[in-house]
Design a protein around this motif. Structure first.
Motif, PDB file in Angstrom:
ATOM      1  N   LYS A   1     -10.561  -2.057  -1.373  1.00  0.00           N
ATOM      2  CA  LYS A   1     -10.292  -0.701  -0.909  1.00  0.00           C
ATOM      3  C   LYS A   1      -9.297  -0.038  -1.843  1.00  0.00           C
ATOM      4  CE  LYS A   1     -11.755  -0.905   3.773  1.00  0.00           C
ATOM      5  NZ  LYS A   1     -11.262  -1.904   4.741  1.00  0.00           N
ATOM      6  N   ASP A   2      -9.484   1.255  -2.087  1.00  0.00           N
ATOM      7  CA  ASP A   2      -8.551   1.959  -2.955  1.00  0.00           C
ATOM      8  C   ASP A   2      -7.338   2.448  -2.151  1.00  0.00           C
ATOM      9  OD1 ASP A   2     -10.105   5.294  -3.289  1.00  0.00           O
ATOM     10  OD2 ASP A   2      -9.231   4.266  -1.570  1.00  0.00           O
ATOM     11  N   GLN A   3      -6.504   3.272  -2.801  1.00  0.00           N
ATOM     12  CA  GLN A   3      -5.259   3.719  -2.170  1.00  0.00           C
ATOM     13  C   GLN A   3      -5.495   4.536  -0.907  1.00  0.00           C
ATOM     14  OE1 GLN A   3      -6.369   4.635  -5.222  1.00  0.00           O
ATOM     15  NE2 GLN A   3      -5.879   6.775  -5.695  1.00  0.00           N
TER      16      GLN A   3
ATOM     17  N   LEU B   1       2.237   1.920  -3.342  1.00  0.00           N
ATOM     18  CA  LEU B   1       1.173   2.390  -4.238  1.00  0.00           C
ATOM     19  C   LEU B   1       0.961   3.895  -4.071  1.00  0.00           C
ATOM     20  CD1 LEU B   1      -1.316   2.215  -6.097  1.00  0.00           C
ATOM     21  CD2 LEU B   1      -2.624   1.375  -4.131  1.00  0.00           C
TER      22      LEU B   1
ATOM     23  N   ARG C   1      -8.273   6.049  -9.577  1.00  0.00           N
ATOM     24  CA  ARG C   1      -8.212   5.184  -8.396  1.00  0.00           C
ATOM     25  C   ARG C   1      -7.657   3.811  -8.745  1.00  0.00           C
ATOM     26  NH1 ARG C   1     -14.102   5.439  -5.788  1.00  0.00           N
ATOM     27  NH2 ARG C   1     -13.091   4.655  -3.909  1.00  0.00           N
ATOM     28  N   SER C   2      -7.022   3.211  -7.776  1.00  0.00           N
ATOM     29  CA  SER C   2      -6.562   1.827  -7.908  1.00  0.00           C
ATOM     30  C   SER C   2      -6.971   1.057  -6.670  1.00  0.00           C
ATOM     31  CB  SER C   2      -5.041   1.748  -8.038  1.00  0.00           C
ATOM     32  OG  SER C   2      -4.598   2.042  -9.343  1.00  0.00           O
ATOM     33  N   TRP C   3      -7.480  -0.148  -6.884  1.00  0.00           N
ATOM     34  CA  TRP C   3      -7.614  -1.045  -5.748  1.00  0.00           C
ATOM     35  C   TRP C   3      -6.215  -1.413  -5.273  1.00  0.00           C
ATOM     36  CZ3 TRP C   3     -11.295  -2.228  -9.725  1.00  0.00           C
ATOM     37  CH2 TRP C   3     -12.644  -2.170  -9.307  1.00  0.00           C
ATOM     38  N   SER C   4      -6.046  -1.447  -3.957  1.00  0.00           N
ATOM     39  CA  SER C   4      -4.787  -1.924  -3.406  1.00  0.00           C
ATOM     40  C   SER C   4      -4.923  -3.424  -3.190  1.00  0.00           C
ATOM     41  CB  SER C   4      -4.490  -1.212  -2.075  1.00  0.00           C
ATOM     42  OG  SER C   4      -3.375  -1.828  -1.461  1.00  0.00           O
TER      43      SER C   4
ATOM     44  N   LYS D   1     -10.624   3.800   0.847  1.00  0.00           N
ATOM     45  CA  LYS D   1     -12.063   3.927   0.609  1.00  0.00           C
ATOM     46  C   LYS D   1     -12.568   2.708  -0.149  1.00  0.00           C
ATOM     47  CE  LYS D   1     -12.429   8.991   0.290  1.00  0.00           C
ATOM     48  NZ  LYS D   1     -11.446   9.458  -0.710  1.00  0.00           N
ATOM     49  N   PRO D   2     -13.741   2.180   0.228  1.00  0.00           N
ATOM     50  CA  PRO D   2     -14.297   1.024  -0.498  1.00  0.00           C
ATOM     51  C   PRO D   2     -14.647   1.400  -1.934  1.00  0.00           C
ATOM     52  CG  PRO D   2     -15.741   1.657   1.336  1.00  0.00           C
ATOM     53  CD  PRO D   2     -14.598   2.611   1.342  1.00  0.00           C
ATOM     54  N   MET D   3     -14.439   0.438  -2.832  1.00  0.00           N
ATOM     55  CA  MET D   3     -14.705   0.677  -4.250  1.00  0.00           C
ATOM     56  C   MET D   3     -15.218  -0.613  -4.874  1.00  0.00           C
ATOM     57  SD  MET D   3     -12.187   2.386  -7.115  1.00  0.00           S
ATOM     58  CE  MET D   3     -10.775   1.321  -7.070  1.00  0.00           C
TER      59      MET D   3
ATOM     60  N   GLU E   1     -14.653  -6.056  -5.527  1.00  0.00           N
ATOM     61  CA  GLU E   1     -14.804  -5.223  -4.318  1.00  0.00           C
ATOM     62  C   GLU E   1     -13.474  -5.131  -3.599  1.00  0.00           C
ATOM     63  OE1 GLU E   1     -18.299  -5.744  -1.709  1.00  0.00           O
ATOM     64  OE2 GLU E   1     -18.930  -7.276  -3.147  1.00  0.00           O
TER      65      GLU E   1
ATOM     66  N   LEU F   1       0.803  -1.226   0.000  1.00  0.00           N
ATOM     67  CA  LEU F   1       0.000   0.000   0.000  1.00  0.00           C
ATOM     68  C   LEU F   1       0.839   1.280   0.000  1.00  0.00           C
ATOM     69  CD1 LEU F   1      -2.741   1.438   0.093  1.00  0.00           C
ATOM     70  CD2 LEU F   1      -2.750   1.124   2.570  1.00  0.00           C
TER      71      LEU F   1
END
Lengths: 100, 284
Positions: free
Chosen positions: B259-261, A30, A42-45, B264-266, B257, A27
């Protein structure tokens, strides 16, 4: 990689388009990269190359791309550069003219 | 360019660039023997596996030197840069020849499979000299004849996934059927499926795809518990079947589904109504 992505995002500003990343670094790495490379999307981690999303999508090579249309259907896989941009433009036109 | 995790390409810029540049043809010149290491005399008494590791690291160092030369040539016209790079690239066959000798002299040694795997890997990198091809065929043949029941044989199969090889495919079919080691049979079947699947994606041949699917299902049914580097054959087979079934062009993407950087849920489904590029990426 990053310049291509930035230019695609800029080109598609105001259009029904989103670039979304699934990142395989830790993270904090990132976050650093996003800052350093001025990434506005945005990127999912996913946390690692064995992260849950990469595992579910069976991703073993990076980068891997999928292009989905506005209905969420997979339309292209593993495009890069100019081909990727072209595919996006086609699908955005399709979405803007009422979709499939 | 796809960069497969787990091979050297992912770890260093030197090897990364090499994967990009490798497809270019290489002008043949007189091929010197591999440079001896400082401890060459002592090393020749070392276990075979150690000697192979030494060959491998000298080969990789020579590849990195070629990349350094390429990097240092910045500013020159591109075709000259490529020429500089190719001139410094090590030719596989002196290294492969040495490895074949080691495998030939010590066929029962567990390091023999390592030596043969090294030969297959470096001669498969697409430069295609007839000498490379001959050594490669010899190595695959020796594995078929003498190493079918060596547990280390499984480590050779992944190399055939992208380097399409009829001889490699034959070896995997033979091992899947005839090896007395269960893990080798399972791995052979799995990597045969991988190779056929890759082949079918390039050729569009539905029969190859159908056979790949059947093989994955068989792996899951008979060899699910066999351990791999990071998983099991069952989980890997299932992941491939899931991908073939649900992630093909024309399918509705499953939701994502997470969490982003910023924590936050995305969800992917939030983007319905927009064209989406999903970009699996990493920074290294």
């Amino acid at each position: 990689m990053y310049p291509d992505e930035r230019s695609l995002v800029k080109k598609m500003e105001g259009k029904p388009f989103a670039l979304v990343g699934i990142n395989s670094d830790p993270l904090d790495h990132l976050k650093e990269t996003i800052k350093k490379e001025h990434m506005t999307w945005r990127s999912w981690s996913d946390g690692s190359t064995d992260g849950p999303i990469a595992t579910r999508w069976n991703v073993h090579a990076w980068p891997t791309t999928y292009v989905l249309d506005a209905n969420g259907v997979i339309r292209f896989k593993d495009l890069r550069g100019a081909q990727l941009d072209q595919a996006v433009e086609t699908l955005v036109k399709e979405a803007e003219s009422g979709g499939k | 360019m796809r960069i497969a995790r787990g091979n050297g390409c992912r770890r260093a810029a030197a090897l990364l660039a090499m994967c990009v540049l490798m497809p270019f043809g290489v002008a043949r010149a007189a091929d010197p023997a591999p440079p001896p290491s400082d401890s060459a005399v002592a090393e020749s008494d070392a276990p075979i596996a150690t000697q192979v590791a030494g060959l491998r690291s000298r080969y990789q160092k020579a590849q990195q030197d070629a990349y350094q030369a390429y990097a240092a040539s910045e500013g020159k016209p591109n075709d000259e840069r490529i020429r500089i790079y190719q001139a410094k690239l090590p030719k596989p066959h002196p290294y492969a020849q040495k490895a074949m000798e080691l495998a030939g002299e010590h066929p029962k040694d567990p390091g023999a499979v390592e030596a043969l795997r090294f030969v297959i890997e470096i001669t498969g990198q697409g430069q295609g000299s007839s000498e490379d091809a001959r050594l490669r065929a010899q190595a695959i043949n020796q594995l078929s004849q003498g190493q079918l029941n060596d547990p280390g044989l499984a480590s050779v199969f992944p190399t055939f996934m992208y380097e399409q090889s009829q001889a490699g495919e034959k070896l995997m079919r033979l091992a899947a059927e005839k090896s007395t080691v269960r893990d080798v049979r399972g791995s052979a079947m799995f990597w045969l499926a991988q190779s056929l699947r890759t082949k079918s994606e390039r050729s569009g041949d539905p029969q190859q795809l159908a056979e790949a699917k059947k093989l994955y299902q068989q792996v899951d049914a008979q060899y699910a518990d066999v351990k791999t580097a990071r998983s099991t054959l069952g989980d890997q087979a299932k992941a491939n079947l899931f991908e073939m079934e649900n992630l093909a062009v024309g399918k509705a993407a499953p939701d994502i589904e997470g969490k982003d950087q910023d924590g936050k849920p995305m969800k992917l489904s939030e983007y319905r109504g927009k064209v989406v590029v999903l970009d699996f990426w990493g920074d290294w």
